[in-house]
Motif scaffolding. Structure first.
Motif, short mmCIF file in Angstrom:
data_model
loop_
_atom_site.label_atom_id
_atom_site.label_comp_id
_atom_site.label_asym_id
_atom_site.label_seq_id
_atom_site.Cartn_x
_atom_site.Cartn_y
_atom_site.Cartn_z
N PHE A 1 0.79 -1.23 0.00
CA PHE A 1 0.00 0.00 0.00
C PHE A 1 0.82 1.28 0.00
O PHE A 1 0.25 2.36 -0.13
CB PHE A 1 -0.93 0.01 1.23
N VAL A 2 2.15 1.20 0.14
CA VAL A 2 2.93 2.42 0.25
C VAL A 2 2.89 3.24 -1.03
O VAL A 2 2.96 4.48 -1.00
CB VAL A 2 4.39 2.07 0.62
N SER A 3 2.76 2.59 -2.17
CA SER A 3 2.69 3.31 -3.44
C SER A 3 1.26 3.55 -3.90
O SER A 3 1.04 4.21 -4.91
CB SER A 3 3.44 2.53 -4.53
N ARG A 4 0.29 3.05 -3.16
CA ARG A 4 -1.10 3.20 -3.55
C ARG A 4 -1.74 4.46 -2.96
O ARG A 4 -2.63 5.05 -3.56
CB ARG A 4 -1.90 1.97 -3.12
N TYR A 5 -1.27 4.85 -1.77
CA TYR A 5 -1.86 5.99 -1.08
C TYR A 5 -0.83 7.09 -0.88
O TYR A 5 0.34 6.82 -0.59
CB TYR A 5 -2.43 5.57 0.28
N THR A 6 -1.28 8.33 -0.98
CA THR A 6 -0.40 9.48 -0.79
C THR A 6 -0.02 9.62 0.68
O THR A 6 -0.89 9.67 1.55
CB THR A 6 -1.11 10.77 -1.26
N GLY A 7 1.28 9.68 0.94
CA GLY A 7 1.76 9.91 2.31
C GLY A 7 1.61 8.72 3.23
O GLY A 7 1.70 8.89 4.46
N PHE A 8 1.39 7.53 2.68
CA PHE A 8 1.17 6.36 3.54
C PHE A 8 2.39 6.07 4.41
O PHE A 8 2.26 5.83 5.62
CB PHE A 8 0.84 5.14 2.68
N ALA A 9 3.58 6.10 3.82
CA ALA A 9 4.79 5.79 4.59
C ALA A 9 5.03 6.82 5.68
O ALA A 9 5.48 6.48 6.78
CB ALA A 9 5.99 5.73 3.65
N LEU A 10 4.72 8.09 5.41
CA LEU A 10 4.95 9.14 6.40
C LEU A 10 4.03 8.98 7.60
O LEU A 10 4.46 9.10 8.75
CB LEU A 10 4.73 10.51 5.74
N ILE A 11 2.76 8.70 7.35
CA ILE A 11 1.80 8.58 8.45
C ILE A 11 1.93 7.24 9.15
O ILE A 11 1.70 7.14 10.36
CB ILE A 11 0.37 8.78 7.91
N ALA A 12 2.32 6.20 8.42
CA ALA A 12 2.42 4.86 9.01
C ALA A 12 3.43 4.83 10.14
O ALA A 12 3.25 4.11 11.13
CB ALA A 12 2.79 3.84 7.94
N VAL A 13 4.49 5.61 10.01
CA VAL A 13 5.52 5.63 11.06
C VAL A 13 4.93 6.09 12.38
O VAL A 13 5.24 5.55 13.45
CB VAL A 13 6.69 6.54 10.64
N VAL A 14 4.05 7.09 12.33
CA VAL A 14 3.49 7.65 13.55
C VAL A 14 2.32 6.83 14.08
O VAL A 14 2.20 6.60 15.28
CB VAL A 14 3.05 9.11 13.31
N ILE A 15 1.46 6.37 13.18
CA ILE A 15 0.27 5.65 13.64
C ILE A 15 0.63 4.26 14.16
O ILE A 15 -0.19 3.61 14.83
CB ILE A 15 -0.77 5.55 12.50
N THR A 16 1.82 3.79 13.87
CA THR A 16 2.29 2.53 14.46
C THR A 16 3.28 2.76 15.59
O THR A 16 3.24 2.08 16.61
CB THR A 16 2.94 1.64 13.40
N GLY A 17 4.17 3.74 15.41
CA GLY A 17 5.22 3.95 16.40
C GLY A 17 4.72 4.54 17.70
O GLY A 17 5.07 4.07 18.79
N LEU A 18 3.88 5.58 17.62
CA LEU A 18 3.42 6.24 18.85
C LEU A 18 2.51 5.34 19.69
O LEU A 18 2.73 5.21 20.90
CB LEU A 18 2.72 7.55 18.49
N PRO A 19 1.50 4.69 19.11
CA PRO A 19 0.73 3.74 19.93
C PRO A 19 1.58 2.60 20.48
O PRO A 19 1.35 2.14 21.60
CB PRO A 19 -0.33 3.22 18.95
N GLY A 20 2.56 2.15 19.69
CA GLY A 20 3.44 1.10 20.19
C GLY A 20 4.26 1.56 21.38
O GLY A 20 4.43 0.82 22.36
N SER A 21 4.75 2.80 21.33
CA SER A 21 5.52 3.35 22.45
C SER A 21 4.64 3.53 23.68
O SER A 21 5.05 3.24 24.81
CB SER A 21 6.14 4.69 22.05
N VAL A 22 3.41 4.01 23.47
CA VAL A 22 2.49 4.18 24.58
C VAL A 22 2.17 2.83 25.23
O VAL A 22 2.14 2.70 26.46
CB VAL A 22 1.20 4.87 24.09
N GLY A 23 1.94 1.83 24.39
CA GLY A 23 1.68 0.50 24.93
C GLY A 23 2.88 -0.08 25.67
O GLY A 23 2.72 -0.76 26.69
N SER A 24 4.08 0.20 25.18
CA SER A 24 5.29 -0.28 25.86
C SER A 24 5.43 0.35 27.24
O SER A 24 5.84 -0.31 28.20
CB SER A 24 6.53 0.04 25.01
N ILE A 25 5.10 1.63 27.33
CA ILE A 25 5.12 2.29 28.64
C ILE A 25 4.13 1.62 29.59
O ILE A 25 4.43 1.36 30.76
CB ILE A 25 4.79 3.79 28.49
#
Length: 305
Positions: A145-169
Motif C-alpha cells: 500500500f505504500v505506493s497506492r496511497y499518498t503519504g502512507f509511509a509518512l503517516i504509518a511511522v506515527v500511527i504505528t510507532g506512537l501507539p506502540g511506544s504508549v503500549g510499551s510504557i
C-alpha cells in the motif's frame, strides 16, 4: 512514485555468489553486535540517570528504546554495509563471520556461569521469533500500500510507532507494579508513592498521545509534506485513537495473561506487542485511507506516466 522492483535475471542465473552471501552474513552479524553494544550501554546509562535524578524509567526507557533501536541499527547497518562493499572479494568478511561465531559461543559460556543472567539464555526466544513472523506480515502490508496511497509511509511511522511506544510504557508500568507487589525491594529503592490504578494510567497515556498526533499532522501540513483534507485528517485522528486504545488494552491483557503463567511481561509482552501494533496500525491506516476515499477525499497516488 516508487521505482519498480527489479526483474528476475533472464536465464535463471543467480545474482549472489558465495562471496556476496558471506558479505551479507558478516554485515548482519557485525551490525547486530555493534548495535547491541551501543544500545545496551545507552539503556543502562539511561536507567542509572533516571534513578539518579528521581525519574521513572518506565516512562522514559520504552519509547526511547523503541525510537533509537531502529535509528541506531539502521545507521550502523548503512555504515557497516558501506565498508563491506569495498572488501567483498577479500577474506575479511569470512574472518569476521568466524570470529563473531566463536565470540558468540564464548559469551554463552560466560553467561551460563553468571547466576543472574543464565536464565536469559533459554527465555525469550519464542516471542522474538513470533515477532519476526508478525513483522514479515507488516512488511507485506507496507509494500502493498505504500505506493497506492499518498503519504502512507509518512503517516504509518506515527500511527504505528506512537501507539506502540504508549503500549510499551503501559506494559513496563504494569510489569513493575506486579514485580513490586511480589518482590522485596531494598529500602533505598522503595517508591513511597502508591502505584496508580491501571485505568488511570491508560486514560492518561491516551490523552497525552492525542495532542502529539495533532501536532504531527499540523507540522506535515504546514511544511507542505502532505496535503490533507479535513475529512482525511479527522478520520486519521479517529483511527489513531482507536489504535492507541487497542495498544493499551492489548498491553494490559498480554501483561496479565503472561504474569498468570509466571512469564516476565517485560521479556515476552514487549516484542509481541510492538510487532502486533505495527501490523494493526498499518491495517487500520489502510482502512482509514479507504474510508476517506469513499467519502470523496483524493488520497490515492496518481499512476506513473
Amino acid at each position: 512514485m516508487r521505482k519498480p522492483r527489479p526483474s528476475t535475471p533472464i536465464g535463471g542465473n543467480k545474482i549472489s555468489k558465495p562471496a556476496e552471501f558471506i558479505m551479507v552474513a558478516s554485515t548482519a552479524m557485525c551490525t547486530t553486535a555493534l548495535s547491541s553494544v551501543v544500545l545496551g550501554s545507552f539503556m543502562c546509562f539511561l536507567i542509572v540517570m533516571c534513578r539518579r535524578f528521581g525519574l521513572d524509567p518506565d516512562n522514559i526507557a520504552p519509547p526511547v528504546a523503541g525510537c533509537l533501536g531502529d535509528l541506531v541499527t539502521l545507521s550502523i547497518l548503512g555504515l557497516v554495509a558501506t565498508l563491506h562493499v569495498s572488501i567483498v572479494n577479500t577474506i575479511i568478511p569470512l574472518i569476521l563471520v568466524i570470529l563473531l561465531s566463536l565470540a558468540a559461543i564464548g559469551w554463552v559460556v560466560v553467561a551460563r556461569r553468571n547466576t543472574y543472567v543464565k536464565d536469559l539464555l533459554i527465555q525469550g526466544w519464542s516471542p522474538l521469533f513470533a515477532a519476526m513472523i508478525i513483522s514479515s506480515g507488516t512488511g507485506l502490508v507496507l509494500d502493498t500500500f505504500v505506493s497506492r496511497y499518498t503519504g502512507f509511509a509518512l503517516i504509518a511511522v506515527v500511527i504505528t510507532g506512537l501507539p506502540g511506544s504508549v503500549g510499551s510504557i503501559f506494559v513496563s508500568r504494569l510489569s513493575t507494579a506486579l514485580h513490586s507487589a511480589g518482590t522485596y525491594r531494598l529500602p533505598s529503592l522503595v517508591d513511597h508513592a502508591p502505584h496508580p490504578k491501571p485505568r488511570l494510567v491508560l486514560m492518561t497515556l491516551l490523552v497525552v498521545s492525542l495532542p502529539i498526533q495533532i501536532v504531527f499532522l499540523s507540522v506535515v501540513y504546514m511544511f507542505g509534506w502532505l496535503h490533507l483534507s479535513i475529512v482525511f485528517a479527522a478520520l486519521e485522528v479517529m483511527f489513531f485513537c482507536i489504535t492507541v486504545l487497542i495498544s493499551l488494552f492489548l498491553a494490559q491483557s498480554a501483561t496479565n495473561i503472561l504474569w498468570s503463567y509466571n512469564l516476565d511481561p517485560d521479556m515476552y509482552a514487549m516484542p509481541l506487542h510492538s510487532a502486533l501494533m505495527d501490523l494493526v496500525g498499518q491495517s487500520l491506516l489502510v482502512a482509514c485511507y479507504e474510508l476517506a476515499s469513499l467519502l470523496g477525499s483524493k488520497v490515492r497516488s496518481r499512476p506513473a506516466t
